[in-house]
Design an enzyme around this catalytic site. Structure first.
Site, mmCIF file in Angstrom:
data_model
loop_
_atom_site.group_PDB
_atom_site.id
_atom_site.type_symbol
_atom_site.label_atom_id
_atom_site.label_comp_id
_atom_site.label_asym_id
_atom_site.label_seq_id
_atom_site.Cartn_x
_atom_site.Cartn_y
_atom_site.Cartn_z
ATOM 1 N N CYS A 1 2.558 -5.069 7.047
ATOM 2 C CA CYS A 1 2.280 -4.804 5.634
ATOM 3 C C CYS A 1 3.442 -4.016 5.021
ATOM 4 C CB CYS A 1 0.968 -4.050 5.475
ATOM 5 S SG CYS A 1 -0.485 -5.068 5.849
ATOM 6 N N HIS B 1 0.819 -1.214 0.000
ATOM 7 C CA HIS B 1 0.000 0.000 0.000
ATOM 8 C C HIS B 1 0.850 1.260 0.000
ATOM 9 C CE1 HIS B 1 0.689 0.966 4.330
ATOM 10 N NE2 HIS B 1 0.708 -0.350 4.493
#
Length: 403
Positions: free
Chosen positions: A334, A314
């Site tokens: 992440c 992301h």
């Protein structure tokens, strides 16, 4: 000619025919049936040839960092046993072994199990070299062989060779997956590269991965979709351990962070109407979501990865971290990417996001999922030894203390 003479000639013809059949048959079977000693000699010669081929393949395998002690032969090994070892070694040269650190395997492997036998039957050194077309792999092989001659010079060199062998096996392992391009996130390097099948770097960039106590797991997966203006569905562990104490102390934290409190039916609840005093880590019947927008922790673009570990790529609302610090290991697991627009356009196969997308930051946007033409393989790996874009050998810091 009287009857007696005729019978004599018939008898002579029959005897001659039988003799002819006997001699022709003896000659035929003599060609087809070798003496036992000759058969044994031919069998031993076939075994020796198979051993010679295996020896040649082992020499090549040694040069690319494969442990060939598992394929050693003994004098009692039959040709069939040697052929099996040869076939298995050839398959490993082409496809490698599954890395031990892979926590999730989400890609379908495609291995031509018959290739080893076919390659063995028509073996040539050139054939093995043709299986290695990936540029960084060949560069790493060059460094490996350069250092092998110095392996006894110091323990550090021997350790470097071990790390290189791990990465060489990883690159061989990627041959199990058919794709014209793939994404590789190397955690110790803090880098993401999009490679084509020849090893050309299509889109290099920095990444921020998980910190030491929130490690990003290694996996094989694929990008299944792209979300513009994503929500951040806060993992329950983060919501309970980090956010709940702050929300209980001061409700302004919820508003400042653009957080939304959702009930079990995913309906938003007014924070002012919640009995915060009676909530705890064991009694919290809500989930926390961060609204989309410029302040969202996922930024403006999210790359959805197929996996059960809630790991994805992301954008970030702290893009200055890529320039203000060299600390590339500070997320909750992440992976934050430095060039989300470029990566999204490459995955989508067209110019979907323009250069100004990251600056406009529209308000009141709902998440929008964009379908991609085909899944793009993603490898999240832990390679402490690798080559950089110039082909130079790099030994990266063992940030998770795994090596």
């Amino acid at each position: 000619m009287n009857m007696n003479n005729r019978n004599v000639w018939i008898g002579v013809a029959v005897v001659a025919g039988l003799l002819l059949v006997f001699f022709v048959g003896r000659t035929f079977f003599a060609k087809d049936t070798l003496p036992p000693a000759r058969e044994q000699e031919q069998a031993e010669e076939g075994t020796r040839q198979e051993q010679l081929t295996l020896h040649q393949v082992c020499r090549y395998a040694d040069s690319v960092g494969i442990d060939t002690t598992r394929f050693a032969t003994i004098t009692t090994d039959s040709k069939a046993v040697i052929s099996d070892k040869l076939s298995r070694l050839l398959v490993e040269i082409r496809y490698g072994k599954k890395p031990s650190r892979v926590a999730y395997s989400g890609l379908k492997e495609t291995i031509d199990s018959t290739w080893g036998k076919q390659a063995a039957s028509a073996f040539s050194p050139v054939q093995l070299q043709q299986t290695a077309t990936f540029g960084p792999y060949n560069q790493l092989v060059g460094h490996y062989n350069r250092l092998r001659n110095r392996a006894n010079a110091s323990p550090a060199v021997a350790d470097t060779l071990r790390l290189i062998r791990q990465t060489l096996n990883f690159y061989r392992y990627t041959n199990r997956f058919e794709a014209d391009k793939f994404v590789l996130v190397n955690i110790p390097a803090g880098e993401l590269n999009v490679f084509d099948r020849d090893g050309k770097r299509l889109l290099p960039m920095q990444v921020i991965a998980g910190k030491a106590d929130k490690r990003t797991p290694c996996m094989t997966t694929y990008i299944k979709g792209i979300v513009a203006y994503p929500y951040w569905n806060v993992p329950r562990g983060i919501a309970l351990e980090e956010m709940l104490p702050r929300m209980k102390r001061d409700l302004s934290y919820i508003y400042n962070q653009n957080l939304q409190i959702l009930d079990e039916k995913d309906k938003e609840v007014d924070p002012e109407e919640i009995d915060w005093e009676n909530l705890s880590a064991t009694n919290f019947p809500y989930r926390v979501r961060q609204a989309s927008g410029c302040e969202n922790s996922l930024g403006l673009i999210k790359f959805e990865l197929e996996n059960p570990l809630a790991i994805y790529l992301h954008d970030t609302n702290s893009r200055d971290l890529f320039t203000l610090t060299t600390d590339r290991w500070r997320s909750h697991g992440c992976v934050r990417v430095q060039k989300p627009v470029e990566l999204a356009n490459l995955v989508l196969g067209k110019q979907t996001f323009d250069a100004g997308f990251m600056d406009r930051c529209l308000i009141d946007q709902k998440p929008k999922t964009l379908a991609i033409p085909k899944p793009v393989p993603v490898f999240i790996a832990y390679n402490t030894a690798d080559v950089d874009a110039s082909g130079k050998l790099r030994i990266y810091r063992d940030v998770y203390a795994l090596d």
